[in-house]
Design an enzyme around this catalytic site. Sequence first.
Site, PDB file in Angstrom:
ATOM      1  N   GLY A  69       1.050  -1.350   0.007  1.00 36.60           N
ATOM      2  CA  GLY A  69      -0.153  -0.114  -0.006  1.00 36.60           C
ATOM      3  C   GLY A  69       0.741   1.207   0.204  1.00 36.60           C
ATOM      4  O   GLY A  69       0.882   2.225  -0.769  1.00 36.60           O
ATOM      5  N   THR A  70       1.786   1.319   0.612  1.00 34.29           N
ATOM      6  CA  THR A  70       2.765   2.187   0.549  1.00 34.29           C
ATOM      7  C   THR A  70       3.202   2.710  -0.714  1.00 34.29           C
ATOM      8  O   THR A  70       3.476   4.074  -1.101  1.00 34.29           O
ATOM      9  CB  THR A  70       4.009   2.360   1.790  1.00 34.29           C
ATOM     10  OG1 THR A  70       3.036   1.961   3.373  1.00 34.29           O
ATOM     11  CG2 THR A  70       5.170   3.197   1.830  1.00 34.29           C
ATOM     12  N   GLN A 177      -8.246   1.913   4.806  1.00 39.97           N
ATOM     13  CA  GLN A 177      -9.309   1.569   5.918  1.00 39.97           C
ATOM     14  C   GLN A 177     -10.521   1.459   5.447  1.00 39.97           C
ATOM     15  O   GLN A 177     -11.369   0.478   5.866  1.00 39.97           O
ATOM     16  CB  GLN A 177      -8.550   2.207   6.844  1.00 39.97           C
ATOM     17  CG  GLN A 177      -7.754   2.663   8.336  1.00 39.97           C
ATOM     18  CD  GLN A 177      -7.127   1.451   8.247  1.00 39.97           C
ATOM     19  OE1 GLN A 177      -7.755   0.405   8.514  1.00 39.97           O
ATOM     20  NE2 GLN A 177      -5.581   1.440   8.567  1.00 39.97           N
ATOM     21  N   SER A 194      -4.782  -1.198   0.443  1.00 31.82           N
ATOM     22  CA  SER A 194      -3.579  -2.285   0.855  1.00 31.82           C
ATOM     23  C   SER A 194      -4.724  -4.032   1.090  1.00 31.82           C
ATOM     24  O   SER A 194      -4.973  -3.630   2.352  1.00 31.82           O
ATOM     25  CB  SER A 194      -2.461  -1.636   2.295  1.00 31.82           C
ATOM     26  OG  SER A 194      -1.681  -2.708   2.558  1.00 31.82           O
ATOM     27  N   ALA A 195      -3.845  -4.761   0.944  1.00 32.80           N
ATOM     28  CA  ALA A 195      -4.463  -6.278   0.853  1.00 32.80           C
ATOM     29  C   ALA A 195      -5.119  -6.328   2.130  1.00 32.80           C
ATOM     30  O   ALA A 195      -5.507  -7.144   2.753  1.00 32.80           O
ATOM     31  CB  ALA A 195      -3.824  -7.046  -0.255  1.00 32.80           C
ATOM     32  N   HIS A 196      -3.468  -6.195   3.233  1.00 30.33           N
ATOM     33  CA  HIS A 196      -3.795  -7.261   4.459  1.00 30.33           C
ATOM     34  C   HIS A 196      -4.329  -6.552   5.445  1.00 30.33           C
ATOM     35  O   HIS A 196      -4.761  -7.111   6.466  1.00 30.33           O
ATOM     36  CB  HIS A 196      -1.687  -6.931   5.169  1.00 30.33           C
ATOM     37  CG  HIS A 196      -1.505  -6.033   5.171  1.00 30.33           C
ATOM     38  ND1 HIS A 196      -0.859  -4.892   3.913  1.00 30.33           N
ATOM     39  CD2 HIS A 196      -2.223  -5.138   6.677  1.00 30.33           C
ATOM     40  CE1 HIS A 196      -0.016  -3.789   4.562  1.00 30.33           C
ATOM     41  NE2 HIS A 196      -0.776  -3.937   6.358  1.00 30.33           N
ATOM     42  N   CYS A 323       4.503   7.364  24.954  1.00 25.05           N
ATOM     43  CA  CYS A 323       5.717   5.864  25.247  1.00 25.05           C
ATOM     44  C   CYS A 323       5.923   4.696  24.639  1.00 25.05           C
ATOM     45  O   CYS A 323       6.271   4.193  25.084  1.00 25.05           O
ATOM     46  CB  CYS A 323       5.289   5.991  26.462  1.00 25.05           C
ATOM     47  SG  CYS A 323       3.628   5.866  26.999  1.00 25.05           S
TER      48      CYS A 323
END
Length: 473
Positions: A69-70, A177, A194-196, A323
């Site tokens: 996807g990136t 998303q 993005s497939a995942h 954090c």
Amino acid sequence: MPYFDAASAAPLHPVAREALLAALDEGWADPARLYREGRRARLLLDAAREAAADAVGCRPDELTFTPSGTHAVHSGMFGVLAARRRAGRRLVHSAVEHSSVLHAAEVHAAAGGTVTEVPVDRTGRVAQAAVADALGGDTALVCLQSANHEVGTEQPVQEVAAHCREAGVPLLVDAAQSLPWGPVPGAWSVLTASAHKWGGPPGVGLLVVRKGTRFAPQGPLDERESGRSPGFGNLPAVVAAAAALRALRAAAESGPDEAARLGGLVERIRARVPELVPDVEVVGDPVRRLPHLVTFSCLYVDGEALLHELDRAGFSVSSGSSCTSSTLTPSHVLRAMGVLSEGNVRVSLPYGTEAAEVERFLTVLPEAVRLVRERFGVPAQEPARSAAGAGEPAAEPAAAGLVLDTLGRRCPVPVIELAKVIGEVPLGATVTVLSDDAAARQDIPAWCAMREQEYVGEEPAERGAAYVVRRRV
């Protein structure tokens, strides 16, 4: 062990697993070759492209499979920016875009381009009028996610797309998303996914460039994927990704509404967490949001410690707290929204999550928060006296009230110490918190809003910054 981090990566869909195994046997050859094995692989690739295009709502020849996807985001952005260089070099994006967009924007700016960041409100939603106002004559591209990856807020893509079309500016939509839940509406120009995120295997992205959109692929080109994604693709993974997306669409059309069912479970979390856990802020739009995702932040809690407690209790969740990151800075999404970042928890339910698992999470969460707060010495109720002592930040009298030195202390300590001493100053007087923790810039104003105290502002200091709070109650 309940896995509640589908926004990062959804579990592999059973249909994807079956398709992957079958494609490993049938789709291993080069689909560009004319012999039997190549033709068989080509048939699989064409069928996968048609299935994915049908789910997206585009033509098959507009859709390209990429290695991630990136990669799709970067290829889409730089392809449009290069093609529209004569029109202008201004890139417009919202303040809550995925880091892949922000990183590409930094490269564009370093190369001499201009970047305009459009702010969002406290729910994480951009105003369509603000995007329209940013559309100057030199705008080459607008980037807007369909829904936020951290808080689930949906963006007004359809309305922004109309503004962009009127101005003659292409709109790139990051649909990573939202695509599992349905096609993205509106006259967008470029779309990535993005497939995942929908139960496909990792290593498969989608890049859709609609006909009529000026696009110039960057980098070395070859004959594959219209020159937009060179190299021999992972065909078995592509087939599995398309099969999973097709299965989700078929299930949504023919069976029970999984989006509505998960939305009900998320609504249960949104309602019950503030009732079960004191000092919690549920963030994101309460209505215009993804059905499976909810984010909340807990005062006086270290995010990493809370995630470890929940992990020990059997729950896998994510966080945008400073954090929990290597940079020790809060999530840029939470920062842009101006909401509390400490003790942040993102719950994103995968398909098939059972109601009993959500109820058990609601049972486990209060004790996990209590244990973390106890570890940090947070009292059950904020006292009206100083808790300063050996090994703790010292509160010193000042003309305006107290000066609290928390230099060198990290989130959530500065806010905890502020809460302990606020009762020492008279109504109308101030507490000045000295801190070099980046999270304090965000969490002290958020604490003031939650506690009905007045945040006066930030002042320069020899180290870090001085945050001034006026006691109102």
